[in-house]
Design an enzyme around this catalytic site. Structure first.
Site, PDB file in Angstrom:
ATOM      1  N   GLU A   1       0.864  -1.182   0.000  1.00  0.00           N
ATOM      2  CA  GLU A   1       0.000   0.000   0.000  1.00  0.00           C
ATOM      3  C   GLU A   1       0.901   1.233   0.000  1.00  0.00           C
ATOM      4  O   GLU A   1       1.773   1.354   0.848  1.00  0.00           O
ATOM      5  CB  GLU A   1      -0.935  -0.019   1.227  1.00  0.00           C
ATOM      6  CG  GLU A   1      -1.718   1.254   1.460  1.00  0.00           C
ATOM      7  CD  GLU A   1      -2.542   1.711   0.256  1.00  0.00           C
ATOM      8  OE1 GLU A   1      -3.282   0.893  -0.326  1.00  0.00           O
ATOM      9  OE2 GLU A   1      -2.427   2.902  -0.107  1.00  0.00           O
TER      10      GLU A   1
ATOM     11  N   ASP B   1      -5.578  -4.533  -7.615  1.00  0.00           N
ATOM     12  CA  ASP B   1      -6.792  -3.730  -7.423  1.00  0.00           C
ATOM     13  C   ASP B   1      -6.440  -2.244  -7.322  1.00  0.00           C
ATOM     14  O   ASP B   1      -6.655  -1.605  -6.286  1.00  0.00           O
ATOM     15  CB  ASP B   1      -7.488  -4.220  -6.130  1.00  0.00           C
ATOM     16  CG  ASP B   1      -8.788  -3.504  -5.871  1.00  0.00           C
ATOM     17  OD1 ASP B   1      -9.392  -2.982  -6.817  1.00  0.00           O
ATOM     18  OD2 ASP B   1      -9.202  -3.463  -4.689  1.00  0.00           O
TER      19      ASP B   1
HETATM   20  N1  SAM Z   1      -7.803  -3.905  -2.433  1.00  0.00           N
HETATM   21  C1  SAM Z   1      -8.517  -3.058  -1.482  1.00  0.00           C
HETATM   22  C2  SAM Z   1      -9.787  -3.784  -1.041  1.00  0.00           C
HETATM   23  O1  SAM Z   1     -10.383  -4.541  -1.854  1.00  0.00           O
HETATM   24  O2  SAM Z   1     -10.188  -3.619   0.105  1.00  0.00           O
HETATM   25  C3  SAM Z   1      -8.833  -1.708  -2.038  1.00  0.00           C
HETATM   26  C4  SAM Z   1      -7.675  -1.025  -2.692  1.00  0.00           C
HETATM   27  S1  SAM Z   1      -8.001   0.561  -3.353  1.00  0.00           S
HETATM   28  C5  SAM Z   1      -9.039   0.257  -4.707  1.00  0.00           C
HETATM   29  C6  SAM Z   1      -6.448   0.913  -4.134  1.00  0.00           C
HETATM   30  C7  SAM Z   1      -5.333   1.252  -3.144  1.00  0.00           C
HETATM   31  O3  SAM Z   1      -4.085   1.221  -3.842  1.00  0.00           O
HETATM   32  C8  SAM Z   1      -5.434   2.637  -2.519  1.00  0.00           C
HETATM   33  O4  SAM Z   1      -5.433   2.510  -1.127  1.00  0.00           O
HETATM   34  C9  SAM Z   1      -4.187   3.368  -3.017  1.00  0.00           C
HETATM   35  O5  SAM Z   1      -3.628   4.247  -2.046  1.00  0.00           O
HETATM   36  C10 SAM Z   1      -3.233   2.234  -3.308  1.00  0.00           C
HETATM   37  N2  SAM Z   1      -2.207   2.462  -4.349  1.00  0.00           N
HETATM   38  C11 SAM Z   1      -2.267   3.268  -5.431  1.00  0.00           C
HETATM   39  N3  SAM Z   1      -1.205   3.048  -6.239  1.00  0.00           N
HETATM   40  C12 SAM Z   1      -0.475   2.060  -5.651  1.00  0.00           C
HETATM   41  C13 SAM Z   1       0.704   1.339  -6.020  1.00  0.00           C
HETATM   42  N4  SAM Z   1       1.354   1.608  -7.176  1.00  0.00           N
HETATM   43  N5  SAM Z   1       1.150   0.364  -5.197  1.00  0.00           N
HETATM   44  C14 SAM Z   1       0.504   0.075  -4.030  1.00  0.00           C
HETATM   45  N6  SAM Z   1      -0.623   0.725  -3.631  1.00  0.00           N
HETATM   46  C15 SAM Z   1      -1.101   1.683  -4.433  1.00  0.00           C
END
Ligand code: SAM
Length: 312
Positions: free
Chosen positions: A134, A183
């Site tokens: 994250e 995701d």
């Molecule tokens: N997978 C989670 C769930 O189902 O409960 C929801 C995730 S949410 C849609 C996407 C998350 O990815 C956000 O919290 C964002 O801060 C994080 N994020 C964005 N770009 C990222 C990256 N390159 N690597 C890791 N995390 C990232």
């Protein structure tokens, strides 16, 4: 970058679809005794309050998990199994039971994000592992705090890192069995290109892994192309695939003309999709049985529907 916070969206219709598919996939993969590694490249904060400020402001869970519980679990989520088990498909029942397990009877107040959904289904005795990534500093801190309460020890590892990049070092896993959930928030347009690029790399490093991608169904060429690009990758690699979408349709009042001094109602996200490579062979039929009652509960009108396709 970093304006996306999943707390606004937790428990919406897109989470319902994604987490139902995730639970069904994990239940299948944990039937075999060998250890499984699960990688959640975009983990979010892990746990969300549905009665807190974020969810309250957006109201998205009202049109998602809360509506589903009201319709199917007769406002007794923790006892969903005893209420309607005879009529619900196992995939839907498992989803209601898992969310219910984080709540007392009544309207759910807590929603488990993917890290908690996954951790709940992992097996200590099989030495299953969960790797969480994250990037958002606040959500990463919340995730660490939430996971610490589980006292899961070395079963769960968390890093504040780019999930697409970090994944490379994990494949292939020592156990040769893995599920990867990608995701992203698609807050930045490049996510639409990074997903298939990462998938191509994964299929080279570890062709027998199971891969799951969530994406928003929105009128943007990149979003439209994403499942097609994933299907091409699967087909070229000779792998099976599954593609499912859920569209809850538009609110009836979206079609109404608003008064000049009123703000037009925001349409919001009405549909999303999940694409899997190397899915469980049982998943297509399971979703075909699970999605009609979900749509019946969540459908709002024009455009509503679901699809489940597969091949390979
Ligand atoms: N997978 C989670 C769930 O189902 O409960 C929801 C995730 S949410 C849609 C996407 C998350 O990815 C956000 O919290 C964002 O801060 C994080 N994020 C964005 N770009 C990222 C990256 N390159 N690597 C890791 N995390 C990232």
């Amino acid at each position: 970058m970093f304006s996306y916070r999943h707390a606004f969206h937790a428990g919406n219709h897109a989470d319902v679809l994604k987490h139902m598919v995730l639970i069904a996939t994990l239940k299948y993969l944990t039937e075999k005794p060998a250890a499984l590694m699960v990688v959640d490249t975009h983990a979010g904060a892990g746990l969300y309050r549905l009665d807190g400020d974020y969810a309250g402001k957006s109201g998205e869970a009202d049109d998602g998990v809360l509506k589903l519980f009201k319709a199917l679990a007769q406002v007794k989520p923790a006892q969903a199994a005893t209420n309607s088990v005879a009529t619900l498909s196992p995939v839907l029942q498992d989803y209601l039971d898992l969310v219910g397990a984080f709540n007392h009877a009544g309207k759910p107040k807590v929603y488990p994000g993917s890290p908690f959904v996954i951790q709940r289904l992992l097996r200590h005795e099989a030495r299953d592992k969960l790797k969480l990534f994250e990037l958002h500093p606040t959500d990463h801190n919340s995730l660490e705090g939430n996971i610490a309460q589980l006292e899961a020890g070395r079963q769960v590892a968390i890093a504040r890192a780019d999930g697409f990049e970090a994944l490379k070092a994990l494949l292939p896993p020592p156990s040769r069995r893995a599920l990867v959930l990608m995701d992203p928030s698609y807050e930045i347009k490049s996510d639409y290109a990074r997903v298939p690029a990462c998938m191509a790399d994964c299929l080279k490093r570890f062709p027998t892994g199971s891969y799951m991608v969530w994406y928003p169904v929105i009128p943007r060429p990149e979003a439209h192309d994403l499942p097609r690009r994933l299907k091409t990758l699967a087909t070229q690699a000779g792998k099976s695939w599954l593609h499912t979408t859920l569209n809850i349709g538009q609110h009836a009042d979206m079609a109404q003309v608003t008064m000049p001094d009123e703000k037009a109602p925001r349409p919001g996200l009405t549909a999303s999709g999940v694409f899997l490579i190397n899915p469980p062979h049982t998943l297509k039929a399971a979703l075909q049985a699970a999605l009609p009652p979900v749509l019946e509960a969540l459908g709002r009108g024009r455009g509503q529907g679901f699809t489940v396709d597969g091949g390979g």
